[in-house]
Design a protein around this motif. Sequence first.
Motif, PDB file in Angstrom:
ATOM      1  N   SER A 130      -3.646   8.449   4.231  1.00 35.08           N
ATOM      2  CA  SER A 130      -3.654   6.992   4.120  1.00 35.08           C
ATOM      3  C   SER A 130      -4.706   6.516   3.127  1.00 35.08           C
ATOM      4  O   SER A 130      -4.474   5.580   2.357  1.00 35.08           O
ATOM      5  N   ASP A 131      -5.861   7.173   3.117  1.00 38.42           N
ATOM      6  CA  ASP A 131      -6.921   6.763   2.198  1.00 38.42           C
ATOM      7  C   ASP A 131      -6.589   7.163   0.764  1.00 38.42           C
ATOM      8  O   ASP A 131      -6.928   6.443  -0.186  1.00 38.42           O
ATOM      9  N   ALA A 132      -5.920   8.295   0.576  1.00 37.59           N
ATOM     10  CA  ALA A 132      -5.523   8.711  -0.772  1.00 37.59           C
ATOM     11  C   ALA A 132      -4.582   7.689  -1.395  1.00 37.59           C
ATOM     12  O   ALA A 132      -4.725   7.321  -2.568  1.00 37.59           O
ATOM     13  N   LEU A 133      -3.641   7.217  -0.609  1.00 29.76           N
ATOM     14  CA  LEU A 133      -2.710   6.207  -1.105  1.00 29.76           C
ATOM     15  C   LEU A 133      -3.435   4.893  -1.384  1.00 29.76           C
ATOM     16  O   LEU A 133      -3.156   4.207  -2.378  1.00 29.76           O
ATOM     17  N   LYS A 134      -4.373   4.541  -0.525  1.00 29.21           N
ATOM     18  CA  LYS A 134      -5.148   3.316  -0.710  1.00 29.21           C
ATOM     19  C   LYS A 134      -5.947   3.375  -2.009  1.00 29.21           C
ATOM     20  O   LYS A 134      -5.997   2.396  -2.774  1.00 29.21           O
ATOM     21  N   GLN A 135      -6.575   4.512  -2.287  1.00 22.46           N
ATOM     22  CA  GLN A 135      -7.348   4.658  -3.524  1.00 22.46           C
ATOM     23  C   GLN A 135      -6.450   4.524  -4.749  1.00 22.46           C
ATOM     24  O   GLN A 135      -6.853   3.938  -5.761  1.00 22.46           O
ATOM     25  N   LEU A 136      -5.243   5.068  -4.664  1.00 21.81           N
ATOM     26  CA  LEU A 136      -4.309   4.970  -5.782  1.00 21.81           C
ATOM     27  C   LEU A 136      -3.886   3.528  -6.008  1.00 21.81           C
ATOM     28  O   LEU A 136      -3.863   3.042  -7.148  1.00 21.81           O
ATOM     29  N   LEU A 137      -3.577   2.821  -4.932  1.00 23.68           N
ATOM     30  CA  LEU A 137      -3.156   1.424  -5.048  1.00 23.68           C
ATOM     31  C   LEU A 137      -4.288   0.536  -5.556  1.00 23.68           C
ATOM     32  O   LEU A 137      -4.050  -0.438  -6.279  1.00 23.68           O
ATOM     33  N   ASN A 138      -5.529   0.870  -5.193  1.00 24.05           N
ATOM     34  CA  ASN A 138      -6.690   0.077  -5.615  1.00 24.05           C
ATOM     35  C   ASN A 138      -7.199   0.450  -7.004  1.00 24.05           C
ATOM     36  O   ASN A 138      -8.230  -0.048  -7.450  1.00 24.05           O
ATOM     37  N   VAL A 139      -6.487   1.358  -7.677  1.00 22.76           N
ATOM     38  CA  VAL A 139      -6.837   1.822  -9.038  1.00 22.76           C
ATOM     39  C   VAL A 139      -8.203   2.508  -9.045  1.00 22.76           C
ATOM     40  O   VAL A 139      -8.924   2.485 -10.047  1.00 22.76           O
TER      41      VAL A 139
END
Length: 298
Positions: A130-139
């Motif tokens: 979940s955090d990996a996806l969040k980091q990707l979405l947050n650039v």
Amino acid sequence: MNLHALRLFHVIASTGSVTRASETLNISQPAITAQIKKFEKELSFALFKPQGRGIALTDAGEELALLAKRLFAVEQQIEQFTQDYVNGTNGSIRLAATYLPAHFLIPTWIAKFKQQYEQVEMVITTTNSSDALKQLLNVDVDMAIYGGITEAYPDTIRTEELFQDELWFVVAPHHPYANQQISLSEMMKEPFVMREEGSSTRERLLSLCRTYNTPGPTISLQFNGLHEAIQAVIAGYGANFVSSLVVREYVERGELCRVYVEGILLKNSIAICTRKNEPLSASAANLIQMIRQNPYTM
């Protein structure tokens, strides 16, 4: 300052004559001479003085020649950096990875990549799905390497599956279920050693129980890392539900044993996630291409 005239002066000073500068630059000698005279007028001091049949640098010309040499050396460095960046031989890559690929795939991928692209800086963050996806979405990162269940990602995320591996139930060799076939409900009566909440494999196990209307497992021990969870099971406590990439060698060495749960054959997806409609840097594109060519490195 007229940089074109400064470049002409630099070439004359480097080659030692207007003639050689003319040949180097493919510019006529009269044109070079006229540009230099105009440049001297702009500077308000002479750059050259007669010396025998040729010319020599004045004291001011000597000083300016050193400065010009530094300037155009930096220009060459900038041109080389630009070319390297465009080719992907320079630059940086920010990457988030879930624990599975971070520990069992990425080290080999990065070692192979750095052999060819040594100057590329790598920043790798290991985290849960979940955090990996969040980091990707947050650039915060350029890409995410994801190991887990295939999900419905946001429309802004592009995913590329590399391969799949099986998910296994494992216990210590002396456990009564070692190498046995049992039902899912029987398996769920065992205490489990799992990763923290947010782990895709943990969520997959809970989802499996919901699908088969089976009470969820009792997670008696929880660790932030895969290695710690596996070692606890090897030591003789509980069971784990884990990617075969993680435990295959332990099973082959006899340190762990599989439990075959009736009717259950689940697979894990190893995928690269990037942002749609956003071009990757050349270095990031080179890394992805290398991974595509060598996806399974175990």
